[in-house]
Write an enzyme that holds these catalytic residues in place. Structure first.
Site, short mmCIF file in Angstrom:
data_model
loop_
_atom_site.label_atom_id
_atom_site.label_comp_id
_atom_site.label_asym_id
_atom_site.label_seq_id
_atom_site.Cartn_x
_atom_site.Cartn_y
_atom_site.Cartn_z
N LYS A 199 -8.30 17.20 0.84
CA LYS A 199 -8.94 16.80 -0.41
C LYS A 199 -9.92 15.64 -0.20
CE LYS A 199 -5.46 15.80 -3.10
NZ LYS A 199 -4.23 16.12 -2.35
N ARG B 271 -1.21 14.64 -11.40
CA ARG B 271 -0.20 15.09 -10.43
C ARG B 271 1.07 15.57 -11.11
NH1 ARG B 271 -1.95 11.97 -5.91
NH2 ARG B 271 -0.85 12.37 -3.97
N ARG C 189 -2.83 12.94 11.65
CA ARG C 189 -3.52 11.84 10.99
C ARG C 189 -2.68 10.56 11.06
NH1 ARG C 189 -5.03 12.42 4.71
NH2 ARG C 189 -2.99 11.52 4.33
N ARG D 35 -1.25 5.28 8.40
CA ARG D 35 -0.97 4.96 7.00
C ARG D 35 0.53 4.84 6.81
NH1 ARG D 35 -3.83 8.74 2.52
NH2 ARG D 35 -1.68 8.96 1.80
N ARG E 194 6.63 14.09 0.36
CA ARG E 194 5.42 14.27 -0.46
C ARG E 194 5.17 15.75 -0.72
NH1 ARG E 194 1.94 11.11 3.35
NH2 ARG E 194 0.11 11.97 2.34
P1 ADP Z 1 -2.20 12.25 -0.51
O1 ADP Z 1 -2.57 11.67 0.80
O2 ADP Z 1 -0.84 12.85 -0.52
O3 ADP Z 1 -3.24 13.15 -1.09
P2 ADP Z 1 -2.94 10.04 -2.30
O4 ADP Z 1 -3.75 9.23 -1.39
O5 ADP Z 1 -3.63 10.77 -3.41
O6 ADP Z 1 -1.98 11.03 -1.50
O7 ADP Z 1 -1.81 9.12 -3.00
C1 ADP Z 1 -0.90 8.36 -2.22
C2 ADP Z 1 0.31 7.97 -3.05
O8 ADP Z 1 -0.11 7.27 -4.24
C3 ADP Z 1 1.14 9.14 -3.59
O9 ADP Z 1 2.07 9.64 -2.66
C4 ADP Z 1 1.80 8.51 -4.82
O10 ADP Z 1 2.88 7.67 -4.45
C5 ADP Z 1 0.71 7.62 -5.37
N1 ADP Z 1 -0.13 8.33 -6.36
C6 ADP Z 1 -1.45 8.61 -6.26
N2 ADP Z 1 -1.90 9.28 -7.33
C7 ADP Z 1 -0.83 9.43 -8.16
C8 ADP Z 1 -0.60 10.05 -9.40
N3 ADP Z 1 -1.60 10.68 -10.06
N4 ADP Z 1 0.65 10.01 -9.94
C9 ADP Z 1 1.65 9.39 -9.33
N5 ADP Z 1 1.53 8.80 -8.13
C10 ADP Z 1 0.31 8.81 -7.54
#
Ligand code: ADP
Length: 193
Positions: free
Chosen positions: A20, A95, A134, A140, A151
């Protein structure tokens, strides 16, 4: 009508590791709309040590979701800013179904309904492998195998139902996220017009 070309009010959906972030950058460059990533905004809040950041840190590190109340607040504030009037790419939000419903209500109020939900479809095991790679490169805090699997589980139970939500509203566009970055990017350009 949207100000830009083709679809400009977009939700980008896909499991962790679907690519994404990479594709989001290309889309916003092409469309000239802001990239609104709740993950990035939450990480910035954690880094800055704000009250929201303090609340969110442990939850994020465990691979769980931050509360709907917090992320809906963040997203509403950001979408209300002037640059989001010409369009936006939402990445990582909504989400949950509650977030998707809150977004519908907000956009209705702003008079800027969503054009589409672009969903990247991937093979789950392939993305776990991508994320582990990654993790080694970027380090991270939420990129270790247990958290990655958590996740994924959270995605399947909380976020995947959004596919049905947007399908019912005739807004769902599914694109395969497998293959090279360029191949996926090409499919997305065709889908978004
Ligand atoms: P990923 O790498 O899984 O795409 P993101 O960078 O979008 O994840 O988000 C990292 C973390 O931030 C998520 O695992 C969650 O804990 C929190 N988070 C981000 N966006 C949301 C959301 N819309 N609702 C709830 N938690 C969120």
């Amino acid at each position: 009508m949207s100000a830009g070309i083709g679809k400009t009010r977009i939700v980008l959906l896909g499991p962790p590791g679907a690519g994404k972030g990479t594709q989001a950058t290309a889309i916003v460059d092409a469309k000239g709309v802001p990239h609104i990533s709740t993950g990035d905004m939450l990480r910035a809040a954690v880094k800055a040590g704000t009250p929201i950041g303090k609340k969110a840190k442990a939850v994020m590190d465990a691979g769980e979701l931050v509360s709907d109340e917090i992320v809906i607040g963040i997203a509403e504030e950001r979408l209300g800013q002037a640059d989001a009037q010409k369009g936006f790419l939402l990445d990582g939000f909504p989400r949950t179904l509650a977030q998707a419903e809150a977004l519908e209500r907000l956009l209705e109020k702003l008079g800027t309904p969503l054009d589409c939900c672009l969903a990247l479809t991937v093979d789950n095991e392939a993305v776990v492998q991508r994320l582990l790679k990654r993790a080694q490169i970027e380090g991270r805090a939420d990129d270790n195998e247990a958290t990655i699997r958590e996740r994924m589980r959270v995605y399947d139970s909380q976020t995947a139902p959004l596919l049905g939500f947007y399908r019912e509203r005739r807004k769902l566009i599914e694109v395969s996220g497998m293959g090279t970055i360029e191949a996926v990017g090409q499919r997305i350009r065709e889908a978004l017009g």
